[in-house]
Design a protein around this motif. Structure first.
Motif, PDB file in Angstrom:
ATOM      1  N   THR A  45      96.151  53.555  82.015  1.00 61.68           N
ATOM      2  CA  THR A  45      96.661  52.899  80.816  1.00 61.68           C
ATOM      3  C   THR A  45      97.896  52.084  81.158  1.00 61.68           C
ATOM      4  O   THR A  45      98.625  52.389  82.102  1.00 61.68           O
ATOM      5  CB  THR A  45      97.003  53.926  79.729  1.00 61.68           C
ATOM      6  OG1 THR A  45      97.955  54.856  80.259  1.00 61.68           O
ATOM      7  CG2 THR A  45      95.761  54.677  79.283  1.00 61.68           C
ATOM      8  N   PHE A  46      98.117  51.039  80.378  1.00 63.07           N
ATOM      9  CA  PHE A  46      99.275  50.178  80.550  1.00 63.07           C
ATOM     10  C   PHE A  46     100.275  50.470  79.443  1.00 63.07           C
ATOM     11  O   PHE A  46      99.890  50.786  78.321  1.00 63.07           O
ATOM     12  CB  PHE A  46      98.873  48.696  80.456  1.00 63.07           C
ATOM     13  CG  PHE A  46      97.781  48.283  81.394  1.00 63.07           C
ATOM     14  CD1 PHE A  46      96.799  47.396  80.982  1.00 63.07           C
ATOM     15  CD2 PHE A  46      97.732  48.765  82.690  1.00 63.07           C
ATOM     16  CE1 PHE A  46      95.789  46.991  81.832  1.00 63.07           C
ATOM     17  CE2 PHE A  46      96.724  48.376  83.550  1.00 63.07           C
ATOM     18  CZ  PHE A  46      95.745  47.483  83.122  1.00 63.07           C
ATOM     19  N   SER A  47     101.557  50.321  79.735  1.00 60.16           N
ATOM     20  CA  SER A  47     102.546  50.533  78.686  1.00 60.16           C
ATOM     21  C   SER A  47     102.703  49.273  77.836  1.00 60.16           C
ATOM     22  O   SER A  47     102.840  49.350  76.626  1.00 60.16           O
ATOM     23  CB  SER A  47     103.889  50.934  79.291  1.00 60.16           C
ATOM     24  OG  SER A  47     104.312  49.959  80.233  1.00 60.16           O
ATOM     25  N   ASN A  48     102.698  48.127  78.449  1.00 57.28           N
ATOM     26  CA  ASN A  48     102.772  46.855  77.731  1.00 57.28           C
ATOM     27  C   ASN A  48     101.568  46.012  78.130  1.00 57.28           C
ATOM     28  O   ASN A  48     101.343  45.774  79.314  1.00 57.28           O
ATOM     29  CB  ASN A  48     104.056  46.098  78.095  1.00 57.28           C
ATOM     30  CG  ASN A  48     105.296  46.885  77.744  1.00 57.28           C
ATOM     31  OD1 ASN A  48     105.333  47.605  76.757  1.00 57.28           O
ATOM     32  ND2 ASN A  48     106.317  46.768  78.572  1.00 57.28           N
ATOM     33  N   TYR A  49     100.821  45.564  77.148  1.00 59.44           N
ATOM     34  CA  TYR A  49      99.613  44.844  77.498  1.00 59.44           C
ATOM     35  C   TYR A  49      99.084  44.050  76.322  1.00 59.44           C
ATOM     36  O   TYR A  49      99.516  44.214  75.192  1.00 59.44           O
ATOM     37  CB  TYR A  49      98.529  45.814  77.980  1.00 59.44           C
ATOM     38  CG  TYR A  49      98.170  46.886  76.982  1.00 59.44           C
ATOM     39  CD1 TYR A  49      98.844  48.095  76.963  1.00 59.44           C
ATOM     40  CD2 TYR A  49      97.148  46.681  76.057  1.00 59.44           C
ATOM     41  CE1 TYR A  49      98.519  49.076  76.048  1.00 59.44           C
ATOM     42  CE2 TYR A  49      96.827  47.654  75.132  1.00 59.44           C
ATOM     43  CZ  TYR A  49      97.508  48.857  75.147  1.00 59.44           C
ATOM     44  OH  TYR A  49      97.186  49.825  74.236  1.00 59.44           O
ATOM     45  N   TYR A  50      98.157  43.188  76.622  1.00 57.69           N
ATOM     46  CA  TYR A  50      97.346  42.511  75.623  1.00 57.69           C
ATOM     47  C   TYR A  50      95.927  43.073  75.704  1.00 57.69           C
ATOM     48  O   TYR A  50      95.416  43.328  76.790  1.00 57.69           O
ATOM     49  CB  TYR A  50      97.262  41.007  75.903  1.00 57.69           C
ATOM     50  CG  TYR A  50      98.521  40.219  75.616  1.00 57.69           C
ATOM     51  CD1 TYR A  50      99.345  39.782  76.650  1.00 57.69           C
ATOM     52  CD2 TYR A  50      98.863  39.872  74.313  1.00 57.69           C
ATOM     53  CE1 TYR A  50     100.490  39.028  76.387  1.00 57.69           C
ATOM     54  CE2 TYR A  50     100.004  39.119  74.047  1.00 57.69           C
ATOM     55  CZ  TYR A  50     100.804  38.709  75.093  1.00 57.69           C
ATOM     56  OH  TYR A  50     101.934  37.965  74.832  1.00 57.69           O
ATOM     57  N   MET A  51      95.330  43.244  74.560  1.00 55.49           N
ATOM     58  CA  MET A  51      93.897  43.508  74.486  1.00 55.49           C
ATOM     59  C   MET A  51      93.285  42.318  73.758  1.00 55.49           C
ATOM     60  O   MET A  51      93.749  41.942  72.681  1.00 55.49           O
ATOM     61  CB  MET A  51      93.606  44.793  73.728  1.00 55.49           C
ATOM     62  CG  MET A  51      94.035  46.048  74.469  1.00 55.49           C
ATOM     63  SD  MET A  51      93.098  46.339  75.981  1.00 55.49           S
ATOM     64  CE  MET A  51      91.477  46.671  75.297  1.00 55.49           C
TER      65      MET A  51
END
Length: 125
Positions: free
Chosen positions: A28-34
């Motif tokens: 998992t990423f802490s800051n991301y775009y989906m």
């Protein structure tokens, strides 16, 4: 690596609605775009919508603005795409994608790190 699995596609009549889901697992990423993209036969993959996490900002293509809502379900670890008032030109394979970090634009497919396998949406009477 993040694994993404889309679901919810199908055949729907013009004017109908669909809710697509993208289940994320693995790293998992802490800051991301989906993001959600779509690709119709003979056409390039195009941006549909994206959500910036955990800020929650949303982005939409002009072609779907007002008909589409992107949302994230933390409990289910999914990103959903609600499409209303479907049109035949919405027919395409819809892909979910994840982009680690907030640098760059969420509108371009080349910016994304991981992709799902896609789910077919067909709008026809």
């Amino acid at each position: 690596q993040v694994q993404l699995v889309e679901s919810g596609g199908g055949l729907v009549q013009p004017g109908g609605s669909l809710r697509l889901s993208c289940a994320a697992s693995g790293r998992t990423f802490s800051n991301y775009y989906m993001g959600w993209f779509r690709q119709a036969p003979g056409k390039e993959r195009e941006f549909v919508a994206a959500v910036r996490w955990p800020v929650g900002s949303t982005y939409y293509a002009d072609s779907v603005k007002g008909r589409v809502t992107i949302s994230r379900d933390n409990a289910e670890n999914t990103v959903n795409l609600q499409i209303n008032r479907l049109k035949p030109e919405d027919t395409a394979v819809y892909y979910c994608a994840a982009k680690q970090g907030w640098s760059g634009s969420p509108y371009y497919s080349s910016a994304y790190d991981c992709w799902g396998q896609g789910t077919q949406v067909t709008v026809s009477s």
